[in-house]
Write a protein that holds these residues in place. Structure first.
Motif, PDB file in Angstrom:
ATOM      1  N   ARG A  39     -13.218 119.364  37.950  1.00 45.08           N
ATOM      2  CA  ARG A  39     -12.890 120.784  38.093  1.00 45.08           C
ATOM      3  C   ARG A  39     -13.251 121.557  36.820  1.00 45.08           C
ATOM      4  O   ARG A  39     -13.784 122.663  36.886  1.00 45.08           O
ATOM      5  CB  ARG A  39     -11.404 120.946  38.423  1.00 45.08           C
ATOM      6  CG  ARG A  39     -11.060 120.274  39.759  1.00 45.08           C
ATOM      7  CD  ARG A  39      -9.607 120.380  40.083  1.00 45.08           C
ATOM      8  NE  ARG A  39      -9.474 121.571  40.935  1.00 45.08           N
ATOM      9  CZ  ARG A  39      -8.430 122.371  40.941  1.00 45.08           C
ATOM     10  NH1 ARG A  39      -7.406 122.131  40.176  1.00 45.08           N
ATOM     11  NH2 ARG A  39      -8.398 123.416  41.737  1.00 45.08           N
ATOM     12  N   PHE A  72      -8.119 126.717  42.400  1.00 41.17           N
ATOM     13  CA  PHE A  72      -9.340 126.777  41.611  1.00 41.17           C
ATOM     14  C   PHE A  72      -9.589 128.159  41.010  1.00 41.17           C
ATOM     15  O   PHE A  72      -9.954 128.276  39.839  1.00 41.17           O
ATOM     16  CB  PHE A  72     -10.544 126.333  42.446  1.00 41.17           C
ATOM     17  CG  PHE A  72     -11.794 126.175  41.635  1.00 41.17           C
ATOM     18  CD1 PHE A  72     -11.929 125.123  40.745  1.00 41.17           C
ATOM     19  CD2 PHE A  72     -12.816 127.085  41.744  1.00 41.17           C
ATOM     20  CE1 PHE A  72     -13.065 124.979  39.979  1.00 41.17           C
ATOM     21  CE2 PHE A  72     -13.964 126.955  40.984  1.00 41.17           C
ATOM     22  CZ  PHE A  72     -14.089 125.896  40.103  1.00 41.17           C
ATOM     23  N   ARG A  76      -9.966 129.203  37.064  1.00 44.22           N
ATOM     24  CA  ARG A  76     -11.079 129.995  36.500  1.00 44.22           C
ATOM     25  C   ARG A  76     -10.546 131.194  35.731  1.00 44.22           C
ATOM     26  O   ARG A  76     -11.055 131.529  34.660  1.00 44.22           O
ATOM     27  CB  ARG A  76     -12.014 130.472  37.599  1.00 44.22           C
ATOM     28  CG  ARG A  76     -12.927 129.404  38.118  1.00 44.22           C
ATOM     29  CD  ARG A  76     -13.867 129.937  39.154  1.00 44.22           C
ATOM     30  NE  ARG A  76     -14.925 130.740  38.530  1.00 44.22           N
ATOM     31  CZ  ARG A  76     -15.837 131.411  39.219  1.00 44.22           C
ATOM     32  NH1 ARG A  76     -15.824 131.390  40.536  1.00 44.22           N
ATOM     33  NH2 ARG A  76     -16.759 132.107  38.598  1.00 44.22           N
TER      34      ARG A  76
END
Length: 87
Positions: A39, A72, A76
């Motif tokens: 990731r 996710f 970010r």
């Protein structure tokens, strides 16, 4: 936060950007650590080209119970925020 970012100015005249990834055993077993690093690599692939400073090294460090499981897009956003704090 879901990750830690370290940055270093190399001051060697090379404008390339280098990046490293690490997740200690505190993050979890091998499966969890590998997922967290995958990731982090994807975030670096997507965001570093337009957020990184030329001639700097970056290290993305995964955190226990968060990096591998956080949404996710939130991960970010945390990355972008951390880079903003670094300057």
């Amino acid at each position: 936060t879901s990750l830690t970012v370290q940055m270093r100015d190399r001051r060697d005249g090379d404008d390339s950007v280098r990046v490293g990834f690490t997740c200690s055993k505190k993050v979890g077993n091998a499966v969890v650590r590998n997922r967290a690093k995958r990731r982090l690599r994807e975030i670096a692939r997507l965001d570093l080209p337009h957020l990184a400073k030329a001639g700097h090294d970056y290290v993305l460090i995964g955190k226990k119970d968060v990096t591998a499981t956080r949404e996710f897009e939130s991960l970010r956003a945390d990355f972008a925020k951390a880079l903003g704090k670094l300057g």
